[in-house]
Design an enzyme around this catalytic site. Structure first.
Site, PDB file in Angstrom:
ATOM      1  CG  PHE A  41      -1.735   1.266   1.362  1.00  0.00           C
ATOM      2  CD1 PHE A  41      -2.753   1.530   0.469  1.00  0.00           C
ATOM      3  CD2 PHE A  41      -1.489   2.182   2.382  1.00  0.00           C
ATOM      4  CE1 PHE A  41      -3.528   2.682   0.578  1.00  0.00           C
ATOM      5  CE2 PHE A  41      -2.255   3.332   2.505  1.00  0.00           C
ATOM      6  CZ  PHE A  41      -3.279   3.587   1.599  1.00  0.00           C
ATOM      7  N   GLY A  44       2.141   7.784   0.051  1.00  0.00           N
ATOM      8  CA  GLY A  44       2.975   8.961  -0.181  1.00  0.00           C
ATOM      9  C   GLY A  44       3.538   8.910  -1.589  1.00  0.00           C
ATOM     10  CD  GLU A 135       9.534   4.209   1.235  1.00  0.00           C
ATOM     11  OE1 GLU A 135       9.560   5.072   2.138  1.00  0.00           O
ATOM     12  OE2 GLU A 135       9.093   4.442   0.100  1.00  0.00           O
TER      13      GLU A 135
END
Length: 243
Positions: A41, A44, A135
């Site tokens: 998901f 951003g 990330e």
């Protein structure tokens, strides 16, 4: 965002709804999710810059979280000495204990809209490694139930998805940004290896407007208010330069 980027999931697939569960890394085995049903998901930058090797993309939302520009970006939209700001998710129960200047505008159902991506089964480990690197600045991996938008709800009720979240205990968590004009100025002026911080904000705002518009949802007030504040500051700067 071009709506043609979204495809409809196959109704023949069945997925088990999972409770929220924190896992350390996508590069470690995630036993609860088969590689044949591996979804990520994005809320951003993953909305406007999807992961590689996507088999299908479905718009929708997760519940129980609040999206906020409260995560420092040392590696993409800022630098180690001058970090920018990007979004993370705050669990609503914790968020309600905070003094957020945008609190009165938050919708009561706590829906965070974005896009769920099903990854090509043979590419799951590769994509996992790519996103772990992308990330790495404070984000950890969580399993969160995802609800497809109205257009896909007849095919799926819920989908267990991987979500990267910068929780309040990570070193890059900025906390409540009470000075909204100050936050807007920081976003306007910050820049990192992935580009200008304002570009991230504007692209996210445009993507959310598209998502909400197609399902008749209200816009994300926090994001759109920051877009307006940065645009105003940008216009002032341009006027000064022109003079």
């Amino acid at each position: 965002m071009d709506s043609s980027a979204f495809s409809t999931p196959s109704p023949s697939s069945t997925l088990l709804l999972l409770p929220n569960e924190r896992v350390r890394s996508l590069t470690e085995p995630v036993k609860e999710i088969s590689h044949n049903h591996f979804w990520i998901f994005g809320y951003g930058s993953l909305i406007f810059k999807p992961p590689p090797d996507v088999e299908m993309a479905v718009p929708g939302y997760i519940s129980g979280y609040i999206r906020r520009f409260w995560q420092k970006s040392h590696d993409h939209r800022g630098t180690p000495t001058a970090p920018g700001r990007v979004v993370t998710l705050i669990e609503r129960e914790y968020w309600e204990t905070l003094d957020d200047p945008h609190a009165k505008f938050e919708r009561p159902d706590s829906r965070t809209w974005g896009v769920a991506y099903k990854i090509v089964p043979e590419k799951v480990r590769h994509v996992s490694a790519v996103l772990d690197l992308r990330e790495q600045n404070g984000y950890t991996v969580h399993l969160v139930p995802f609800s497809p938008s109205k257009s896909a709800a007849s095919l799926y009720s819920t989908i267990p998805t991987i979500v990267y979240i910068g929780t309040p205990d990570n070193d890059a968590f900025a906390g409540v940004e009470a000075d909204l004009d100050g936050l807007a100025k920081l976003i306007l002026t910050s820049k990192g290896p992935s580009g200008h911080n304002k570009e991230y904000l504007f692209k996210l705002g445009d993507a959310l407007v598209d998502l909400h518009g197609r399902d008749g949802e209200e816009d994300d007030y926090h994001v759109m208010d920051l877009v307006q504040r940065v645009r105003r500051l940008e216009a002032v700067e341009d006027e000064i330069i022109d003079n």
